[in-house]
Write an enzyme that holds these catalytic residues in place. Structure first.
Site, PDB file in Angstrom:
ATOM      1  N   TYR A 177       0.561  -0.962   0.549  1.00 56.20           N
ATOM      2  CA  TYR A 177       0.129  -0.243   0.283  1.00 56.20           C
ATOM      3  C   TYR A 177       1.026   1.430  -0.284  1.00 56.20           C
ATOM      4  CZ  TYR A 177      -3.509  -3.265   1.638  1.00 56.20           C
ATOM      5  OH  TYR A 177      -4.352  -4.398   2.317  1.00 56.20           O
ATOM      6  N   HIS A 194       0.576 -11.816   1.456  1.00 61.09           N
ATOM      7  CA  HIS A 194      -0.483 -10.710   1.012  1.00 61.09           C
ATOM      8  C   HIS A 194      -1.022 -11.993   0.606  1.00 61.09           C
ATOM      9  CE1 HIS A 194      -1.429  -6.702   0.185  1.00 61.09           C
ATOM     10  NE2 HIS A 194      -2.555  -7.249  -0.118  1.00 61.09           N
TER      11      HIS A 194
HETATM   12  N1  LIG Z   1      -5.158  -8.786   2.135  1.00 60.31           N
HETATM   13  C1  LIG Z   1      -6.068  -8.292   1.247  1.00 60.31           C
HETATM   14  O1  LIG Z   1      -5.852  -8.736   0.514  1.00 60.31           O
HETATM   15  C2  LIG Z   1      -6.892  -6.997   0.983  1.00 60.31           C
HETATM   16  C3  LIG Z   1      -6.570  -6.404   2.031  1.00 60.31           C
HETATM   17  N2  LIG Z   1      -7.420  -5.242   1.832  1.00 60.31           N
HETATM   18  C4  LIG Z   1      -7.986  -4.376   3.168  1.00 60.31           C
HETATM   19  O2  LIG Z   1      -9.379  -4.509   3.971  1.00 60.31           O
HETATM   20  C5  LIG Z   1      -9.275  -3.179   3.596  1.00 60.31           C
HETATM   21  C6  LIG Z   1     -10.848  -2.529   3.744  1.00 60.31           C
HETATM   22  O3  LIG Z   1     -11.239  -2.943   2.263  1.00 60.31           O
HETATM   23  P1  LIG Z   1     -11.468  -1.792   1.495  1.00 60.31           P
HETATM   24  O4  LIG Z   1     -11.233  -2.854   0.430  1.00 60.31           O
HETATM   25  O5  LIG Z   1     -10.927  -0.813   1.752  1.00 60.31           O
HETATM   26  O6  LIG Z   1     -13.085  -2.075   0.748  1.00 60.31           O
HETATM   27  P2  LIG Z   1     -14.097  -1.819   2.014  1.00 60.31           P
HETATM   28  O7  LIG Z   1     -14.918  -2.583   1.436  1.00 60.31           O
HETATM   29  O8  LIG Z   1     -13.358  -1.318   3.844  1.00 60.31           O
HETATM   30  O9  LIG Z   1     -14.803  -0.162   1.944  1.00 60.31           O
HETATM   31  C7  LIG Z   1     -13.930   1.105   1.559  1.00 60.31           C
HETATM   32  C8  LIG Z   1     -15.062   1.804   1.003  1.00 60.31           C
HETATM   33  O10 LIG Z   1     -16.036   2.347   0.981  1.00 60.31           O
HETATM   34  C9  LIG Z   1     -16.712   3.898   1.619  1.00 60.31           C
HETATM   35  N3  LIG Z   1     -17.113   3.681   2.687  1.00 60.31           N
HETATM   36  C10 LIG Z   1     -16.266   3.576   3.914  1.00 60.31           C
HETATM   37  N4  LIG Z   1     -17.697   3.252   4.088  1.00 60.31           N
HETATM   38  C11 LIG Z   1     -18.578   3.323   4.529  1.00 60.31           C
HETATM   39  C12 LIG Z   1     -20.210   3.997   4.518  1.00 60.31           C
HETATM   40  N5  LIG Z   1     -20.413   3.848   5.606  1.00 60.31           N
HETATM   41  N6  LIG Z   1     -21.150   4.111   4.446  1.00 60.31           N
HETATM   42  C13 LIG Z   1     -21.105   4.150   2.313  1.00 60.31           C
HETATM   43  N7  LIG Z   1     -19.365   4.213   1.390  1.00 60.31           N
HETATM   44  C14 LIG Z   1     -18.243   3.699   2.832  1.00 60.31           C
HETATM   45  C15 LIG Z   1     -14.936   3.948   1.432  1.00 60.31           C
HETATM   46  O11 LIG Z   1     -14.641   5.317   0.705  1.00 60.31           O
HETATM   47  P3  LIG Z   1     -14.630   6.822   2.071  1.00 60.31           P
HETATM   48  O12 LIG Z   1     -12.648   6.155   2.626  1.00 60.31           O
HETATM   49  O13 LIG Z   1     -15.112   7.727   1.473  1.00 60.31           O
HETATM   50  O14 LIG Z   1     -15.728   6.512   2.669  1.00 60.31           O
HETATM   51  C16 LIG Z   1     -14.250   3.392   0.721  1.00 60.31           C
HETATM   52  O15 LIG Z   1     -14.532   3.875  -0.925  1.00 60.31           O
HETATM   53  C17 LIG Z   1      -8.920  -2.205   2.947  1.00 60.31           C
HETATM   54  O16 LIG Z   1      -8.632  -0.745   3.215  1.00 60.31           O
HETATM   55  C18 LIG Z   1      -7.352  -3.277   3.719  1.00 60.31           C
HETATM   56  O17 LIG Z   1      -6.196  -2.420   4.481  1.00 60.31           O
HETATM   57  C19 LIG Z   1      -8.341  -4.432   1.329  1.00 60.31           C
HETATM   58  C20 LIG Z   1      -7.977  -5.820  -0.434  1.00 60.31           C
HETATM   59  C21 LIG Z   1      -7.479  -6.398  -0.084  1.00 60.31           C
HETATM   60  O1  LIG Z   2      -5.765  -4.149  -1.033  1.00 62.38           O
HETATM   61  C1  LIG Z   2      -5.380  -5.274  -1.456  1.00 62.38           C
HETATM   62  O2  LIG Z   2      -4.601  -5.682  -0.081  1.00 62.38           O
HETATM   63  C2  LIG Z   2      -4.765  -6.651  -2.090  1.00 62.38           C
HETATM   64  O3  LIG Z   2      -4.244  -7.092  -1.938  1.00 62.38           O
HETATM   65  C3  LIG Z   2      -5.453  -6.048  -3.209  1.00 62.38           C
HETATM   66  O4  LIG Z   2      -5.257  -6.994  -4.506  1.00 62.38           O
HETATM   67  C4  LIG Z   2      -6.224  -5.026  -3.478  1.00 62.38           C
HETATM   68  O5  LIG Z   2      -7.592  -5.652  -3.384  1.00 62.38           O
HETATM   69  C5  LIG Z   2      -6.917  -4.333  -5.295  1.00 62.38           C
HETATM   70  O6  LIG Z   2      -7.760  -4.453  -6.072  1.00 62.38           O
HETATM   71  C6  LIG Z   2      -5.177  -3.870  -6.206  1.00 62.38           C
HETATM   72  O7  LIG Z   2      -5.868  -4.217  -7.262  1.00 62.38           O
END
Ligand SMILES: NC(=O)C1=CN([C@@H]2O[C@H](COP(=O)(O)OP(=O)(O)OC[C@H]3O[C@@H](n4cnc5c(N)ncnc54)[C@H](OP(=O)(O)O)[C@@H]3O)[C@@H](O)[C@H]2O)C=CC1
Ligand SMILES: O=C(O)C(=O)[C@@H](O)[C@H](O)C(=O)CO
Length: 276
Positions: free
Chosen positions: A48, A106
């Site tokens: 990130y 990851h």
């Molecule tokens: N291990 C892995 O492979 C992965 C890990 N992750 C982790 O998981 C975390 C969470 O997942 P993420 O992909 O960010 O998605 P989320 O499901 O947490 O959604 C985030 C989005 O939702 C919006 N949002 C947040 N709260 C609300 C609400 N109450 N109502 C409406 N919209 C809302 C945010 O906008 P805004 O910011 O404007 O509020 C943002 O656009 C990541 O940030 C990361 O740390 C994510 C993907 C892959």
């Molecule tokens: O956000 C993370 O942790 C990821 O592993 C990414 O794959 C993320 O989900 C992504 O969308 C990258 O394009």
């Protein structure tokens, strides 16, 4: 706040804060706000490029380090043993921390075939004191079975994509049966169509909660740990405000029924998807 006891004896909170896309000065402001709003677990990753942002936010918030659970993740390009140890040290350096509470592989990247070697590095890193607990993300049963067979040690956590359109019933059951706690990434489906689902909207009206709160409460009642990301202090508070109501068993089943076999947000099936 409830704490989950992990298979290595450590404890972690039942709710966390995602930081994907929170970078730089505005990222620091959002993460400081999350800490001030009461989030005690913060999820970041080497990939990130915001471990520095997270570290800066922790220091600016003034919170005691031992009140926080900080997670980071090792990217697939560093799965060779020595590279993994060096990358973990670099992660800590960027975050200005002496240890992570949790460090995760990851992605399994199965075609590359190096996740067992990386796992051995995390096992040793835990012994060196660089990290308190170790886990994985996006691991399927066959990957977990291989870790067990080749190292004898299973992850404490499996962080996987989980939201109403992809509820991961069989993966959750597998984790549970093997003493692994499931953590949910994209718990709000990354603000996709799920937030406009008619059933969830109706349940929001019934329970006097937002759709986001219904989803996060459902994930909590599934005995999983959601880690929603929000840049907005208002939505950060909204997302945390899920501990004053309970979804009935019948409504839980209705939400469970929304899952789809092709419900992944971005088609990232860990059996074939690779990320380095
Ligand atoms: N291990 C892995 O492979 C992965 C890990 N992750 C982790 O998981 C975390 C969470 O997942 P993420 O992909 O960010 O998605 P989320 O499901 O947490 O959604 C985030 C989005 O939702 C919006 N949002 C947040 N709260 C609300 C609400 N109450 N109502 C409406 N919209 C809302 C945010 O906008 P805004 O910011 O404007 O509020 C943002 O656009 C990541 O940030 C990361 O740390 C994510 C993907 C892959
Ligand atoms: O956000 C993370 O942790 C990821 O592993 C990414 O794959 C993320 O989900 C992504 O969308 C990258 O394009």
């Amino acid at each position: 706040m409830f704490m989950y006891k992990l298979n290595d004896g450590q404890q972690i909170p039942d709710f966390g804060f995602g930081t994907y896309k929170l970078n730089g000065r505005t990222g620091v402001q959002s993460i400081v706000s999350a800490i001030n709003n009461g989030y005690t677990m913060i999820d970041t990753a080497y990939n990130y490029e915001n471990e520095g942002t997270v570290g800066r936010a922790i220091s600016e918030s003034g919170i005691d380090r031992d009140k926080l659970t900080v997670t980071s993740k090792l990217p697939g390009r560093y799965y060779a043993y020595d590279d993994a140890i060096t990358a973990l040290q670099e992660s800590l350096y960027r975050a200005h921390l002496d240890y992570f509470d949790l460090y995760l592989l990851h992605w399994p990247n199965p075609k590359k075939g190096m996740y067992v070697e990386a796992w051995q590095a995390l096992i040793d890193a835990q012994k060196f004191g660089l990290v308190k607990s170790i886990g994985v993300c996006n691991f399927l049963p066959e990957h977990l079975e291989k870790l067990q067979k080749e190292t004898g040690i299973l992850p404490a956590i499996n962080q996987i994509e989980l939201h109403p359109y992809f509820n991961q019933k069989s993966m959750r059951d597998f984790d549970h049966d093997n003493g692994i706690v499931t953590m949910d990434w994209s718990p709000l489906g990354r603000a996709s169509a799920v937030l406009k689902n008619p059933l969830l909207t109706a349940l929001g009206e019934k329970y006097h909660k937002s759709v986001g709160q219904i989803i996060l409460r459902w994930e909590h009642q599934l005995d999983t740990i959601p880690i929603p990301k929000s840049a907005s202090p208002v939505r950060q508070r909204e997302n945390m405000n899920i501990f004053d109501f309970e979804i009935s068993n019948i409504d839980m089943e209705k939400i469970n029924a929304l899952t789809k076999s092709d419900g992944r947000n971005k088609d990232q099936d860990p059996a074939v998807y690779e990320e380095f």
